[in-house]
Design a protein around this motif. Sequence first.
Motif, short mmCIF file in Angstrom:
data_model
loop_
_atom_site.label_atom_id
_atom_site.label_comp_id
_atom_site.label_asym_id
_atom_site.label_seq_id
_atom_site.Cartn_x
_atom_site.Cartn_y
_atom_site.Cartn_z
N LEU A 105 0.93 -1.26 0.06
CA LEU A 105 0.01 0.04 0.12
C LEU A 105 0.89 0.99 0.14
O LEU A 105 1.77 1.44 0.79
CB LEU A 105 -0.89 -0.08 1.29
N PRO A 108 -2.91 4.68 0.93
CA PRO A 108 -4.49 4.07 1.01
C PRO A 108 -5.51 4.98 1.51
O PRO A 108 -5.27 5.83 2.52
CB PRO A 108 -4.08 2.89 1.79
N ASP A 147 -6.20 2.40 -3.45
CA ASP A 147 -4.80 2.81 -3.46
C ASP A 147 -4.69 3.36 -4.88
O ASP A 147 -5.35 3.02 -5.76
CB ASP A 147 -3.84 1.86 -2.91
#
Length: 272
Positions: A105, A108, A147
């Motif tokens: 990520l 995010p 994301d």
Amino acid sequence: MKLQSSQQFSTLQSAAERLRTAATSGTAVAPVRDLIGRDDVEAAYAVQSIGVAHRRALGARIIGRKIGLTSPAVQQQLGVDRPDFGVLFHDMQVPQTPPAERPLLLQPKVEAELAFVLAADLDHDRLDADTVRGAVAYAVAALEIVDSRIAGWDISFADTVADNASSGWFTLGERHLMLSEFEPREITMRMSIGQDLVSEGTGAACLGDPLNALAWLARTARELGNPLREGDIVLSGALGPMAPLIPGEQVRAELSLGTAILSCVEFTWENA
């Protein structure tokens, strides 16, 4: 984007490689619209397909699709005006996937939505809200951790499509809902992070009805030659604004009908 085929292929590959570099390095990159244009839908999905093929070659399994940009609130947040879709891979589902095996990520955000699990293929001629209803095994509350591999979420429509519809992770609630129990368009959603209410919305915010979103995806996937299949998980789209995901803070979303909570889902990001 009107280019000779060899030049076009090279350009699409360059865009896909830029996004792949961000996904593997954990460092966000510049938008890809300089390569494919802001609104070239065909080119954007071609870049997405290159990325999907690369992930599958490395062993990732497709377990469904996600619909994005269905909520006016999210469209306004990102400056876009139409839905899109991406692919769900097995390693995106948490907490089933161990932290070390999940995609990285970068920046995010989280949104709450209704997910459908299919009991039948959706590859026939008539695909509308009424016909897709019969193909749903059950619905369930879902949190999608969206994301972007593009720095600062500086995205056009083509950027987010190319980036697998800004996908990240997702998690599903435990209680399965039969469509005989409720009308998806009538539900309300409340999402909290820690003690703070960060998002509210309704089923009607998702293209008027989450079943409309499912029908849109079913038609689009069929037209592209890759129809939805029995067992697929479909994230039907956000029911309210997305919010930044905070490490260590519990996210909880409730889907309700009147005062009755139908389904809830919780998630805490410990992989910061």
